[in-house]
Write a protein that holds these residues in place. Structure first.
Motif: not given
Lengths: 166, 583
Positions: A34-36, A39
């Motif tokens: 999710l975070i990648e 980004h």
């Protein structure tokens, strides 16, 4: 619960969505990507809009609430588009001691915007950074990726003017 | 890759570098880079090409040289065949226009500082306390090697420790060596590294992870960034040795997205190490395999806390969870996980290479080795320093730092960032080690060290850190979420000159509550700046409360006249004067 088979539906023909999808794929479209993936969206589009959040939720098969939760939890992500020019004032301890509040005050007064806001004409965004790590150059600011070290309030205003009206 | 092959690469690289009589090193770490170091390097390269000295002069970009306030920095090393030592000249505040003069100075050889200054350069002596009082282990290659070339690292004994460990030592021997070296976690808490490793190792054969915590969130701290930018392979090597010791197969480096150069250097380093077979499957022909991936942080201070960091790697909001179970037993995806800080991993290879006794000889009885600090604020020399444990604060600030500039009076030094405390002049002779700093109310922390002079108001400083903790609180537990807001509200009131002595008493009470009832380190340590300033600078709080005004004169109208106060109330945009609670 929405499920999909094969390639997910891209929100538009914009090629940047393929880059986003590639990031998700590289991590096996697992929820931990999710975070990648966020980004990558921000890198490609500059900010995260609702469209993007919905797309990320579907491609990683996580609830939209979790995507929104992560996007708002982390300071690095922004849900609003930035202005054409960005001035980032460092508010780290060293800069704070050496006069960062004066820099902010000068900019706030001149352009009537607070940190995190953009001028109504979309020309300038004022941002703050927790620490640029340029503590030796305190107080420091970044105007459109140019680092300004040991800068005084009047100099930063002049530099912003030059940036906006070259 | 065997040890012989490694030695061969090192020799080839050393021979290639020796061919050049002069080595011109330009610092291209973030500090100097923001001063235009890249243009300086380009100008030097161009100048070398134009003066036909390509075979004599090697221009290379290197990592941080430490004295960031004088950047961009350039060193010129000339090999003198008769002497044992090489002749090193450092230049400060170099501009691209200085390039011709620097290259010209190489020809003349023995130019004195005066000659160079006359030519418009700023020679920077390296035999001054700033450089001589330091002891470099973590930063030994920083400012010397090209961080984007693995060969340069290998030429400086790089990866010898890893290959030695996996081919000649058992995991238990590696752990024992780290244990007896006395190395403690450099992230701030100071937990014995060897002990942590053996806990993870004891969990038996299963999927395990090694995580490098490079989420350097303290404002005013940039040690980890400098290490990652200047010598990324050192961290990879440390991680790989740790993985071998504890039996992990996969590693993650959790690094701030705000450090693009560090991320770039790490990515390059991982690729190079994989290509050489120093990372990846069956390293050095053994059964040991280890892969490293990078995970970008996204600007949440709380993610420096290990359980929050793990949640973030799992793609969730970075909120901590109660411990136990500790990550060493149940961490990433419920697997045993070793988490160490960048600087801790950077110490591992030298310990394996030189032995535990060598490391244990440096420092104090309970704090071994060195510590890297980011020295900043009201001090003459700001930058990155590495000092042996046990050095006094006075030596750091006055000898290395050169004292407080502009004839101002020293007031306090802040260590440990938002979790640390402000140390007054009376404790300047206290040694820098984990126990001593804790005894005087501060912490070692990750290494931020900010010097303040008489122009800083200590109540305002406490408010600054509380504002930070308030906005960085993840919101999971109430003491931290609501407590930091309340504390900040009271501090606002004090700096606005509207508080009464009862407010100060309430402040003290609330500090205790937040400290003892918060879930994680963020909340538990958030009151520290307030507690230490109350302890050592009580009179400043009193002055604000009794209407004597702000002694430092920084709180604006602070506790001035009535008219002033009214103005503060009406005119301060965005200031939160009441301690409103949002639950």
């Amino acid at each position: 619960m929405q499920t999909y088979v094969g390639a997910p539906q891209l929100p538009s023909d914009d090629k940047r969505w393929k880059i986003v999808e590639a990031t998700a794929r590289r991590h096996g479209r697992e929820p931990h990507a999710l975070i990648e993936t966020l980004h990558t969206v921000q890198e490609c589009f500059g900010y995260l809009d609702e469209n993007a959040l919905r797309f990320v939720a579907s491609v990683l098969r996580v609830p939209l609430s979790r995507v929104y939760g992560a996007a708002t939890f982390y300071h690095f992500f922004t849900l609003k588009p930035k202005g054409r020019h960005a001035c980032v004032v460092c508010t780290g301890t060293a800069c704070y001691i050496k006069g960062a509040p004066l820099l902010l005050k000068a900019i706030e007064q001149r352009y009537s915007i607070k940190p995190g806001e953009t001028t109504p004409d979309g020309e300038l965004s004022l941002l703050t950074a927790r620490c640029l790590g340029s503590c030796g150059l305190a107080p420091a600011a970044v105007m459109d990726s140019a680092v300004l070290g040991k800068i005084a309030p009047q100099d930063i205003l002049a530099r912003i003017e030059r940036g906006i009206h070259p | 890759m065997t040890i012989e092959e490694l030695r061969k690469i090192a020799e080839t690289e050393r021979a290639a570098q020796k061919k050049f009589q002069h080595h011109v090193c330009v610092c291209i770490a973030a500090g100097c880079l923001s001063g235009g170091a890249e243009h300086v390097r380009d100008a030097l390269n161009k100048e070398v090409a134009e003066s036909g000295m390509r075979n004599e002069v090697l221009v290379k970009g290197v990592g941080c040289m430490g004295l960031c306030s004088a950047g961009p920095l350039v060193t010129v090393e000339t090999a003198v065949e008769t002497a044992v030592n090489t002749d090193v000249q450092m230049f400060a505040s170099v501009t691209p226009e200085d390039a011709p003069e620097i290259i010209r100075s190489l020809d003349t050889g023995g130019a004195t500082g005066g000659d160079l200054a006359a030519a418009g350069l700023h020679p920077c002596p390296t035999n001054v306390p700033f450089f001589e009082r330091q002891k470099k282990i973590v930063l030994e290659n920083s400012g010397k090697i090209d961080p984007e070339r693995i060969e340069d690292y290998i030429a400086h004994d790089g990866y010898v420790a890893l290959v030695t460990a996996i081919t000649e030592m058992t995991p238990l021997e590696v752990i024992d060596r780290v244990k007896s070296s006395g190395l403690r976690g450099r992230g701030g808490a100071g937990y014995p590294t060897g002990l942590k490793w053996s806990t993870v190792a004891k969990t038996g054969e299963q999927q395990k992870y090694v995580i490098c915590n490079a989420d350097e969130g303290d404002p005013g701290a940039f040690m980890d960034r400098a290490v990652l930018e200047s010598d990324p392979h050192r961290v990879l090597e440390g991680m790989a040795i740790a993985a071998y010791a504890v039996g992990a197969q996969q590693g993650f480096i959790y690094v701030r997205a705000e450090y693009p150069l560090a991320v770039k250097h790490l990515k390059t380093a991982i690729k190079q190490a994989e290509r050489m077979g120093l990372l990846g499957n069956s390293i050095s022909g053994t059964r040991f395999s280890f892969h490293i991936d990078i995970r970008l942080g996204a600007g949440a201070f709380v993610c420096g806390e290990e359980t929050a960091l793990i949640a973030s790697i799992e793609g969730k909001r970075g909120t901590p969870r109660p411990r136990p179970p500790f990550p060493a037993e149940s961490g990433l995806w419920e697997c045993p996980t070793l988490i160490n800080n960048v600087e801790t991993f950077a110490n591992v290879a030298p310990i394996v290479r030189h032995g535990a006794e060598w490391f244990a000889r440096i420092g104090t009885e309970k704090s071994k080795g060195t510590k890297v600090f980011a020295l900043a604020g009201r001090v003459q020399n700001t930058g990155l320093i590495e000092v042996p444990m046990g050095i006094t604060l006075r030596e750091i600030i006055y000898d290395i730092g050169g004292g407080v500039p502009d004839g101002k009076q020293y007031k306090a030094v802040q260590t440990g960032g938002p979790s640390g405390g402000c140390i007054p002049a009376e404790h300047l002779d206290s040694p820098v080690d984990y126990e001593s700093l804790a005894r005087i109310g501060s912490i070692m922390g990750s290494g931020g060290m900010i010097v303040m002079d008489e122009t800083s108001c200590m109540v305002d400083v406490a408010k600054y850190f509380m504002e930070f903790c308030m906005s960085e609180s993840c919101g999971k537990c109430i003491p931290c979420r609501a407590g930091t807001q309340q504390l900040h509200g009271i501090l606002e009131k004090i700096t606005a000159g509207e508080a009464t002595p009862a407010d100060v008493a309430l402040l003290e009470e609330l500090c205790e509550l937040v400290r003892h009832t918060s879930l994680c380190g963020l909340g538990q340590s958030a009151p520290n700046p307030v507690v230490t300033t109350l302890k050592y600078f009580r009179e400043e709080y009193d002055a604000h409360v009794t209407g004597d005004g702000c002694p430092a004169g920084t709180c604006g109208c602070g506790a001035g006249t009535r008219a002033c106060r009214a103005e503060t109330r009406l005119g301060a945009p965005g200031s939160q004067t009441s301690g409103e609670v949002t639950l």
